[in-house]
Scaffold this motif. Structure first.
Motif, PDB file in Angstrom:
ATOM      1  N   ALA A 150       0.777  -1.280  -0.572  1.00 26.39           N
ATOM      2  CA  ALA A 150      -0.216   0.388  -0.374  1.00 26.39           C
ATOM      3  C   ALA A 150       1.135   1.576  -0.354  1.00 26.39           C
ATOM      4  N   TYR A 151       2.079   1.066   0.569  1.00 28.44           N
ATOM      5  CA  TYR A 151       2.801   2.217   1.104  1.00 28.44           C
ATOM      6  C   TYR A 151       3.480   2.535  -0.317  1.00 28.44           C
ATOM      7  N   PRO A 152       4.332   1.853  -1.348  1.00 26.99           N
ATOM      8  CA  PRO A 152       5.126   1.773  -2.175  1.00 26.99           C
ATOM      9  C   PRO A 152       3.928   2.470  -3.672  1.00 26.99           C
ATOM     10  N   ALA A 153       2.839   1.532  -3.319  1.00 29.16           N
ATOM     11  CA  ALA A 153       1.854   2.110  -4.623  1.00 29.16           C
ATOM     12  C   ALA A 153       1.376   3.507  -4.335  1.00 29.16           C
ATOM     13  N   PHE A 154       0.956   3.397  -3.252  1.00 26.01           N
ATOM     14  CA  PHE A 154       0.811   4.812  -3.243  1.00 26.01           C
ATOM     15  C   PHE A 154       1.205   6.202  -3.637  1.00 26.01           C
ATOM     16  N   ASP A 210       0.917  12.857   0.400  1.00 27.18           N
ATOM     17  CA  ASP A 210       0.256  12.213   1.623  1.00 27.18           C
ATOM     18  C   ASP A 210       0.225  11.096   2.166  1.00 27.18           C
ATOM     19  N   TYR A 211       1.734  10.874   1.777  1.00 27.34           N
ATOM     20  CA  TYR A 211       2.291   9.046   1.712  1.00 27.34           C
ATOM     21  C   TYR A 211       1.449   8.691   3.081  1.00 27.34           C
ATOM     22  N   GLU A 212       1.430   9.333   3.740  1.00 24.93           N
ATOM     23  CA  GLU A 212       0.839   7.997   5.284  1.00 24.93           C
ATOM     24  C   GLU A 212      -0.169   7.920   5.301  1.00 24.93           C
ATOM     25  N   ILE A 213      -0.970   8.825   5.194  1.00 23.94           N
ATOM     26  CA  ILE A 213      -2.063   8.435   5.233  1.00 23.94           C
ATOM     27  C   ILE A 213      -3.342   8.134   3.685  1.00 23.94           C
ATOM     28  N   TYR A 249      -1.865   4.886   4.393  1.00 24.29           N
ATOM     29  CA  TYR A 249      -2.545   3.602   5.666  1.00 24.29           C
ATOM     30  C   TYR A 249      -4.158   3.636   5.487  1.00 24.29           C
ATOM     31  N   ILE A 250      -4.466   4.651   4.654  1.00 20.08           N
ATOM     32  CA  ILE A 250      -6.476   3.962   3.810  1.00 20.08           C
ATOM     33  C   ILE A 250      -5.899   2.758   3.019  1.00 20.08           C
ATOM     34  N   LEU A 251      -5.161   2.606   2.229  1.00 19.74           N
ATOM     35  CA  LEU A 251      -4.937   1.643   0.672  1.00 19.74           C
ATOM     36  C   LEU A 251      -4.689   0.536   1.778  1.00 19.74           C
ATOM     37  N   ARG A 252      -3.626   0.073   3.110  1.00 20.28           N
ATOM     38  CA  ARG A 252      -3.689  -1.276   2.765  1.00 20.28           C
ATOM     39  C   ARG A 252      -5.031  -1.596   3.481  1.00 20.28           C
ATOM     40  N   TYR A 253      -5.916  -0.524   4.537  1.00 18.05           N
ATOM     41  CA  TYR A 253      -7.106  -1.253   5.186  1.00 18.05           C
ATOM     42  C   TYR A 253      -8.304  -1.623   4.092  1.00 18.05           C
ATOM     43  N   TYR A 254      -8.209  -0.853   2.541  1.00 20.19           N
ATOM     44  CA  TYR A 254      -9.110  -0.517   2.119  1.00 20.19           C
ATOM     45  C   TYR A 254      -9.082  -1.454   1.107  1.00 20.19           C
ATOM     46  N   ALA A 255      -8.026  -2.070   0.802  1.00 21.19           N
ATOM     47  CA  ALA A 255      -7.459  -2.466  -0.906  1.00 21.19           C
ATOM     48  C   ALA A 255      -8.572  -4.100  -1.068  1.00 21.19           C
ATOM     49  N   PRO A 256      -8.245  -4.775   0.306  1.00 16.08           N
ATOM     50  CA  PRO A 256      -9.423  -6.149  -0.076  1.00 16.08           C
ATOM     51  C   PRO A 256     -10.665  -5.838  -0.603  1.00 16.08           C
ATOM     52  N   PRO A 282      14.957   3.331   1.524  1.00 16.30           N
ATOM     53  CA  PRO A 282      14.205   4.234   2.153  1.00 16.30           C
ATOM     54  C   PRO A 282      13.212   5.225   1.418  1.00 16.30           C
ATOM     55  N   ILE A 283      11.926   5.246   1.516  1.00 18.05           N
ATOM     56  CA  ILE A 283      10.635   6.019   0.655  1.00 18.05           C
ATOM     57  C   ILE A 283      10.647   7.386   1.243  1.00 18.05           C
ATOM     58  N   THR A 284      11.834   8.021   0.441  1.00 23.13           N
ATOM     59  CA  THR A 284      11.539   9.816   0.842  1.00 23.13           C
ATOM     60  C   THR A 284      11.015  10.846  -0.507  1.00 23.13           C
ATOM     61  N   THR A 285      10.925   9.993  -1.880  1.00 23.16           N
ATOM     62  CA  THR A 285      10.505  10.602  -2.454  1.00 23.16           C
ATOM     63  C   THR A 285       9.623   9.559  -3.948  1.00 23.16           C
ATOM     64  N   GLN A 286       9.371  10.194  -4.553  1.00 20.93           N
ATOM     65  CA  GLN A 286       7.856   9.561  -5.406  1.00 20.93           C
ATOM     66  C   GLN A 286       8.676   8.267  -6.318  1.00 20.93           C
ATOM     67  N   LEU A 287       9.708   8.966  -6.564  1.00 25.83           N
ATOM     68  CA  LEU A 287      11.078   8.197  -8.206  1.00 25.83           C
ATOM     69  C   LEU A 287      11.526   6.914  -7.259  1.00 25.83           C
ATOM     70  N   GLN A 288      11.544   6.511  -6.118  1.00 23.58           N
ATOM     71  CA  GLN A 288      12.603   5.803  -5.272  1.00 23.58           C
ATOM     72  C   GLN A 288      11.654   5.197  -4.207  1.00 23.58           C
ATOM     73  N   ALA A 289      10.132   5.404  -4.555  1.00 21.97           N
ATOM     74  CA  ALA A 289       8.877   4.280  -4.146  1.00 21.97           C
ATOM     75  C   ALA A 289       8.831   3.185  -5.312  1.00 21.97           C
ATOM     76  N   PHE A 290       9.504   3.635  -6.727  1.00 24.28           N
ATOM     77  CA  PHE A 290       9.186   2.385  -7.983  1.00 24.28           C
ATOM     78  C   PHE A 290       9.923   1.825  -7.720  1.00 24.28           C
ATOM     79  N   PRO A 291      11.156   1.277  -6.834  1.00 27.97           N
ATOM     80  CA  PRO A 291      11.849   0.050  -6.942  1.00 27.97           C
ATOM     81  C   PRO A 291      11.340  -0.922  -5.913  1.00 27.97           C
ATOM     82  N   SER A 292      10.312  -0.324  -5.003  1.00 27.38           N
ATOM     83  CA  SER A 292       9.783  -1.360  -3.895  1.00 27.38           C
ATOM     84  C   SER A 292       8.844  -1.883  -4.494  1.00 27.38           C
ATOM     85  N   LEU A 293       7.779  -1.140  -4.864  1.00 26.61           N
ATOM     86  CA  LEU A 293       6.834  -1.481  -5.875  1.00 26.61           C
ATOM     87  C   LEU A 293       7.239  -2.252  -7.014  1.00 26.61           C
TER      88      LEU A 293
END
Length: 545
Positions: A356-360, A368-371, A374-381, A492-503
C-alpha cells in the motif's frame, strides 16, 4: 451468422468499456499531481452527486433500449423500436434538463450536507457550489446519448457505442489535464476555479461522444428507414405500454450499477461532518476523504476491472443455459466465473494491502503518503467484494432473478447508512472502510444464497478452491512483506521516484510466488483452462523425460 455478429459486437463493446475504464483510472495520477488531494476532494464533491443523478436520469437506458429494440426486431417489427427511439430522445432530453436544473439549483443546499461550516483551511462554500454547478451541465447531453447508444445496440451494432465511449473519455481527460494545468501552473489561478472546470469536462467529453453518434446516425439513417419500411408487423403499442416494458428492463440494471456510487454518496454526506471538529481539522478530513473516495479507490478498481472483464464473457451464456435448463453446463459456467474472479482478485487485493505505501507513493507522490498508504492498506481487499458483487448480480440477471440483486444492494446500503457515522466516530477515516465491508458482506450473503437456491449451485468445490487460493495468497504476502521491508530498510521511500523500486520488486516477487504455486498445484490450469494449456503440455513433457 447473427450469433457471430452479436458475439463480435459484444467483444468490441467489452473491449471499449474496459479501455474507457482504464483511461478513467490512469488520468487521476497526473490530475492529482496538479490539484493535490484537497482538489481531488473538491472534484468528488461535484462528481459523486452528478454520477448518482445521471444514473437515475438514464435508468440503465442503453441496455434496456437495446433489449426492447432487439426483441421487436426479432419479431419483424422495426416501427415499434423506432417509435420508442423518437419519443425516448424527447423524454431523455427533458429528463436531462430537469436533472441539470435540480443539481444546479440544489448546489447551495448540498454544501452543508457535505461540510457544515467550510473554513479557509479547506475548500470554501463558493468553490463547492461552483464545482457542483459546472458538472451539472453534462446532464443536459448525456441522457440523450444513452438512448442513441441503446438504439444502435438494438440493431446488434456495438461500434457506435464503443467508439463514442472511448472518444468521450479521451476528450474529457485531455480537457481536464489541459485546463487544470493551464489555470494552476500557467495562470496561477485558484484551485476552486481549476477543479470546477475539470468537472465541466464531463460536458465537453459528452459533446465529443455525441458527435460520434450523430455521424453514425447520418451514415446509417437510410438503411434504418429501409428496415422500418420493410417491417412485417406493427404491434402498435401505446407509449404507456412501451415505457412500462422499458422500465421493467431498466430499473434493476440501473440500481445494481449504482452500487459503488451510492456507497460513496453515503460517505459524502457523513464523512466530513462526522470527523471535522471531533477527530480531524477540515483540511485533514478532506484529504482523508479524497484518498478514501477517489485516489485509493481508483487503485482498487484496477484489479476489479481486469477480473470482471475476463469473467463477463461467460455471463451471456448463463442466460441460455438457465433458459434451456442445461444444469451441467450452468453449474460449469458459474463455477468458472467464481474461480476466475477469486484466482485473479484475491492475490491482487492481498498484494495491494501489503504494498500500500510504495503503491500510493509511486502513483501520487509524497505529499499525503502516510494517510494514503494507511487507508489503502485497509481498503485494498474491498476490490474482492466489489468484483464478487458485480459478478453475482450479473449471474442473477442472466437467470432473470435480478430482483434478488436489488434486494441484496438495499440490505447492504441500509447497513452502511446505519453504521457509517458511528464507525467513523469510533475509528476515524477507517470507519467508512469498515462500514463498506459490512455492507458488501451482507449483500454478498444474499446474492450467493440466491444463486445457490435458484441455480441449485453447490459451493463445495468453490470453497475448496477459495481456501487454496487464500493459502497461496498468504505465502505470496509473506514473501512480498519480506522483500518490501528489506527494500525500505536499504532504500527508504523519501521521494516519489524512490517508491518505484519497492513497488516493482514487490509486484514481481508476488507474481512469481503466486503463479509458481498455481502452476505446481495445477490450480492455474484448472481455473484458466485453455490459457494454460502450454504449461500443462510442458509439465507432461518434463514427466515423460
Amino acid at each position: 451468422m447473427a450469433d457471430s455478429k452479436l458475439m463480435r459486437g459484444t467483444m468490441i463493446l467489452t473491449a471499449a468499456t474496459f479501455a474507457s475504464k482504464i483511461l478513467g483510472l490512469i488520468y487521476i495520477f497526473p490530475f492529482t499531481a496538479i490539484v493535490g488531494q484537497t482538489g481531488i476532494a473538491l472534484y468528488s464533491y461535484g462528481y459523486l452527486p452528478y454520477t448518482v443523478l445521471l444514473s437515475l436520469a438514464t435508468l440503465g437506458v442503453p441496455l434496456a433500449v437495446s433489449k426492447f429494440v432487439s426483441k421487436y426486431h426479432a419479431l419483424g417489427d422495426y416501427r415499434t423500436g423506432h417509435r420508442l427511439f423518437k419519443s425516448g430522445l424527447l423524454f431523455m432530453g427533458l429528463s436531462g434538463v430537469l436533472a441539470f436544473m435540480l443539481l444546479y439549483f440544489a448546489a447551495p443546499y448540498l454544501v452543508p450536507l457535505i461540510i457544515k461550516n467550510p473554513t479557509e483551511n479547506g475548500n470554501s462554500f463558493e468553490d463547492i457550489v461552483f464545482t457542483i454547478r459546472m458538472v451539472s451541465v453534462a446532464l443536459i447531453v448525456v441522457p440523450m446519448m444513452s438512448i442513441i447508444r441503446g438504439y444502435f445496440q438494438g440493431f446488434q451494432s456495438m461500434g457506435p457505442t464503443a467508439i463514442s465511449q472511448v472518444v468521450e473519455q479521451i476528450v474529457r481527460i485531455v480537457f481536464i489535464l489541459a485546463v487544470t494545468f493551464s489555470i494552476v501552473q500557467v495562470m496561477q489561478g485558484s484551485l476552486g476555479v481549476a477543479v470546477g472546470f475539470a468537472t465541466f469536462a464531463a460536458f465537453v467529453g459528452a459533446l465529443g461522444g455525441l458527435t460520434v453518434l450523430v455521424v453514425y446516425w447520418f451514415k446509417r439513417k437510410k438503411y434504418i428507414y429501409e428496415q422500418i419500411e420493410q417491417s412485417k408487423v406493427d404491434h402498435e403499442l401505446s407509449l404507456k405500454s412501451m415505457y412500462k416494458e422499458l422500465i421493467s428492463y431498466a430499473l434493476p440494471l440501473s440500481f445494481v450499477g449504482l452500487a459503488i456510487p451510492l456507497y460513496q454518496l453515503i460517505d459524502l454526506f457523513t464523512f466530513n461532518n462526522t470527523l471535522i471538529g471531533n477527530l480531524l481539522s477540515q483540511e485533514e478530513s478532506e484529504v482523508a476523504f479524497a484518498v478514501f473516495s477517489n485516489t485509493a479507490h481508483k487503485i482498487i478498481l484496477i484489479p476489479m476491472a481486469l477480473a470482471t472483464a475476463l469473467s463477463i464473457t461467460l455471463l451471456p451464456t448463463i442466460t441460455k443455459s438457465y433458459t434451456t435448463n442445461d444444469q451441467p453446463l450452468l453449474q460449469k459456467q458459474i463455477t468458472q466465473t467464481y474461480q476466475v474472479i477469486l484466482f485473479l482478485t484475491v492475490p491482487a487485493a492481498v498484494g495491494m494491502a501489503v504494498l500500500a505505501y510504495p503503491a500510493f507513493g509511486a502513483l501520487y507522490g509524497m505529499d499525503d503518503y502516510e494517510i494514503g498508504g494507511y487507508i489503502l492498506r485497509y481498503y485494498a481487499p474491498i476490490t474482492l467484494f466489489f468484483s464478487l458483487f458485480a459478478v453475482t448480480a450479473a449471474i442473477l440477471q442472466g437467470m432473470n432473478k435480478q430482483k434478488y440483486a436489488v434486494v441484496a444492494l438495499c440490505v447492504g446500503l441500509l447497513l452502511k447508512l446505519s453504521l457509517n457515522t458511528w464507525l467513523l466516530s469510533l475509528f476515524g477515516p477507517l470507519g467508512g472502510v469498515f462500514a463498506t465491508y459490512l455492507g458488501y458482506t451482507s449483500s454478498l450473503i444474499v446474492t450467493v444464497w440466491a444463486i445457490g437456491k435458484f441455480a441449485e449451485f453447490n459451493y463445495v468445490l468453490i470453497a475448496k478452491r477459495a481456501l487454496l487460493i487464500l493459502i497461496f495468497a498468504a505465502f505470496m504476502a509473506l514473501g512480498v512483506s519480506i522483500v518490501n521491508t528489506g527494500m525500505q530498510t536499504i532504500f527508504p521511500i523519501t521521494t516519489q521516484l524512490q517508491a518505484f523500486p519497492s513497488l516493482f520488486l514487490g509486484i514481481t516477487v508476488g507474481a512469481v510466488i503466486y503463479l509458481y504455486l498455481g502452476y505446481r498445484s495445477n490450480l492455474a490450469g484448472q481455473v484458466l483452462g485453455a490459457r494454460f494449456r502450454f504449461l500443462k503440455k510442458k509439465k507432461k513433457q518434463q514427466q515423460e523425460g
